[in-house]
Motif scaffolding. Structure first.
Motif, PDB file in Angstrom:
ATOM      1  N   THR A 156       0.851  -1.191   0.000  1.00  0.00           N
ATOM      2  CA  THR A 156       0.000   0.000   0.000  1.00  0.00           C
ATOM      3  C   THR A 156       0.883   1.235   0.000  1.00  0.00           C
ATOM      4  OG1 THR A 156      -0.126   0.093   2.423  1.00  0.00           O
ATOM      5  CG2 THR A 156      -1.845  -1.163   1.266  1.00  0.00           C
ATOM      6  N   GLU A 157       0.294   2.380  -0.293  1.00  0.00           N
ATOM      7  CA  GLU A 157       1.050   3.617  -0.263  1.00  0.00           C
ATOM      8  C   GLU A 157       0.207   4.732   0.351  1.00  0.00           C
ATOM      9  OE1 GLU A 157       1.094   5.981  -4.140  1.00  0.00           O
ATOM     10  OE2 GLU A 157       1.032   3.907  -4.884  1.00  0.00           O
ATOM     11  N   ILE A 158       0.906   5.615   1.043  1.00  0.00           N
ATOM     12  CA  ILE A 158       0.243   6.782   1.619  1.00  0.00           C
ATOM     13  C   ILE A 158      -0.038   7.772   0.503  1.00  0.00           C
ATOM     14  CG2 ILE A 158       0.518   8.739   3.203  1.00  0.00           C
ATOM     15  CD1 ILE A 158       2.481   6.957   4.797  1.00  0.00           C
ATOM     16  N   THR A 159      -1.249   8.271   0.455  1.00  0.00           N
ATOM     17  CA  THR A 159      -1.600   9.295  -0.532  1.00  0.00           C
ATOM     18  C   THR A 159      -1.703  10.680   0.101  1.00  0.00           C
ATOM     19  OG1 THR A 159      -3.976   8.909  -0.212  1.00  0.00           O
ATOM     20  CG2 THR A 159      -2.861   7.630  -1.924  1.00  0.00           C
ATOM     21  N   LYS A 160      -1.886  10.722   1.417  1.00  0.00           N
ATOM     22  CA  LYS A 160      -2.015  11.993   2.103  1.00  0.00           C
ATOM     23  C   LYS A 160      -1.750  11.788   3.589  1.00  0.00           C
ATOM     24  CE  LYS A 160      -5.238  15.947   2.566  1.00  0.00           C
ATOM     25  NZ  LYS A 160      -4.369  16.911   1.864  1.00  0.00           N
ATOM     26  N   ALA A 161      -1.032  12.722   4.212  1.00  0.00           N
ATOM     27  CA  ALA A 161      -0.790  12.697   5.656  1.00  0.00           C
ATOM     28  C   ALA A 161      -1.167  14.063   6.211  1.00  0.00           C
ATOM     29  CB  ALA A 161       0.669  12.391   5.961  1.00  0.00           C
ATOM     30  N   THR A 162      -1.970  14.046   7.275  1.00  0.00           N
ATOM     31  CA  THR A 162      -2.503  15.293   7.823  1.00  0.00           C
ATOM     32  C   THR A 162      -2.440  15.281   9.344  1.00  0.00           C
ATOM     33  OG1 THR A 162      -4.050  15.464   5.978  1.00  0.00           O
ATOM     34  CG2 THR A 162      -4.491  16.838   7.889  1.00  0.00           C
ATOM     35  N   ALA A 163      -1.999  16.388   9.905  1.00  0.00           N
ATOM     36  CA  ALA A 163      -2.046  16.598  11.349  1.00  0.00           C
ATOM     37  C   ALA A 163      -3.029  17.720  11.646  1.00  0.00           C
ATOM     38  CB  ALA A 163      -0.669  16.969  11.883  1.00  0.00           C
ATOM     39  N   THR A 164      -3.766  17.565  12.733  1.00  0.00           N
ATOM     40  CA  THR A 164      -4.679  18.610  13.184  1.00  0.00           C
ATOM     41  C   THR A 164      -4.247  19.044  14.572  1.00  0.00           C
ATOM     42  OG1 THR A 164      -6.484  17.605  11.931  1.00  0.00           O
ATOM     43  CG2 THR A 164      -7.083  19.250  13.598  1.00  0.00           C
ATOM     44  N   ILE A 165      -3.787  20.287  14.682  1.00  0.00           N
ATOM     45  CA  ILE A 165      -3.292  20.838  15.941  1.00  0.00           C
ATOM     46  C   ILE A 165      -4.308  21.867  16.411  1.00  0.00           C
ATOM     47  CG2 ILE A 165      -1.334  21.917  17.113  1.00  0.00           C
ATOM     48  CD1 ILE A 165       0.318  21.201  14.557  1.00  0.00           C
ATOM     49  N   GLY A 166      -5.141  21.478  17.367  1.00  0.00           N
ATOM     50  CA  GLY A 166      -6.252  22.349  17.726  1.00  0.00           C
ATOM     51  C   GLY A 166      -7.175  22.493  16.531  1.00  0.00           C
ATOM     52  N   SER A 167      -7.323  23.720  16.035  1.00  0.00           N
ATOM     53  CA  SER A 167      -8.134  23.957  14.838  1.00  0.00           C
ATOM     54  C   SER A 167      -7.283  24.111  13.579  1.00  0.00           C
ATOM     55  CB  SER A 167      -8.990  25.217  15.033  1.00  0.00           C
ATOM     56  OG  SER A 167      -8.164  26.354  15.247  1.00  0.00           O
ATOM     57  N   LYS A 168      -5.965  23.990  13.727  1.00  0.00           N
ATOM     58  CA  LYS A 168      -5.043  24.176  12.603  1.00  0.00           C
ATOM     59  C   LYS A 168      -4.800  22.850  11.897  1.00  0.00           C
ATOM     60  CE  LYS A 168      -0.272  25.757  11.658  1.00  0.00           C
ATOM     61  NZ  LYS A 168      -0.586  26.904  10.797  1.00  0.00           N
ATOM     62  N   ILE A 169      -4.959  22.819  10.576  1.00  0.00           N
ATOM     63  CA  ILE A 169      -4.719  21.617   9.784  1.00  0.00           C
ATOM     64  C   ILE A 169      -3.381  21.760   9.062  1.00  0.00           C
ATOM     65  CG2 ILE A 169      -5.519  20.203   7.863  1.00  0.00           C
ATOM     66  CD1 ILE A 169      -8.364  20.995   8.618  1.00  0.00           C
ATOM     67  N   VAL A 170      -2.527  20.746   9.224  1.00  0.00           N
ATOM     68  CA  VAL A 170      -1.195  20.751   8.614  1.00  0.00           C
ATOM     69  C   VAL A 170      -1.108  19.576   7.646  1.00  0.00           C
ATOM     70  CG1 VAL A 170       1.288  20.583   9.015  1.00  0.00           C
ATOM     71  CG2 VAL A 170      -0.172  21.782  10.669  1.00  0.00           C
ATOM     72  N   ASP A 171      -0.954  19.854   6.358  1.00  0.00           N
ATOM     73  CA  ASP A 171      -0.752  18.816   5.353  1.00  0.00           C
ATOM     74  C   ASP A 171       0.739  18.552   5.214  1.00  0.00           C
ATOM     75  OD1 ASP A 171      -3.452  18.480   4.714  1.00  0.00           O
ATOM     76  OD2 ASP A 171      -3.414  20.184   3.334  1.00  0.00           O
TER      77      ASP A 171
END
Length: 229
Positions: A156-171
């Motif tokens: 398999t492969e990662i297509t997207k990685a996302t962090a959510t810090i409080g209300s801030k979304i980090v791609d």
């Protein structure tokens, strides 16, 4: 390069047990990595507080409550790319008072921080893949060092990685994903000193790697990938 790196580490740490992920916790704002295990030894690197290294067990290492010094491995690039030769890492000794083991940190509040990958079946289409010495072992994907060469082609492969810090979304940029494309969603999330640590093991056996994403309130500050021997 991967094989040479592995050989060097095996020779250096031949009498040492498994590595553990450690987080620098020095009140001075940085910790010294020294050439030898005493306080007047030459400093070979300085590591900022909250950053990740590997610390190694031995008879007086991190598993011993009375430990004073531990052997340590530092990847110089905060994003652990390893795209050039072996000047990208530093090994030496660190005083036990200068770090905390990641496993000992408290779990993060999932309401304050979240992290996830999206996956699909792996495909070679549209990717530039380099191989090791004419073999089928992958060396690079889209120019980035691949940390799973000994595991073979990923399923398999990662297509997207996302962090959510409080209300801030980090791609997370894909340039930091190609090398760990085979990572799954099996991770632990720890917190310390207003930082978040997303930790997981990627692969197993000869292709095992520690993978740790480090975030502060503003976003990603480190992607650490280091091997266990």
């Amino acid at each position: 390069m991967r094989a040479l790196f592995s050989l060097i580490l095996i020779l250096v740490f031949v009498n040492i047990g498994f590595s553990q992920v450690a987080v620098i916790s020095s009140p001075d704002g940085f910790a010294n990595i020294r050439e030898k295990p005493y306080s007047k030894s030459k400093v070979v690197a300085k590591v900022k507080t909250n950053m990740v290294i590997l610390a190694f067990n031995d008879d007086t290492g991190v598993s011993n409550a009375d430990a004073v010094w531990s052997q340590a491995l530092l990847i110089k690039d905060p994003m652990s790319r390893l795209n050039t030769e072996n000047d990208e890492y530093t090994y030496g000794y660190i005083h036990r008072s200068q770090y905390k083991l990641l496993d000992d940190l408290k779990n993060a509040d999932p309401k304050a921080f979240k992290f996830q990958y999206k996956h699909k079946p792996f495909s070679k289409a549209g990717k530039k893949i380099g191989y090791i010495g004419g073999s089928e072992a992958i060396a690079t994907i889209n120019g980035e060092h691949y940390f799973g060469a000994d595991c073979g082609t990923p399923k398999t492969e990662i297509t997207k990685a996302t962090a959510t810090i409080g209300s801030k979304i980090v791609d997370i940029p894909m340039s930091l994903i190609w090398g760990i494309l085979h990572a799954g969603n099996d991770f632990e999330i720890k917190t310390y000193n207003n930082h978040y640590y997303v930790s997981q093991g990627v692969g197993d056996g000869g292709c095992f790697a520690h993978l740790v994403w480090v975030f502060d309130k503003n976003g990603l500050v480190q992607r650490f990938v280091g091997w266990q021997y």
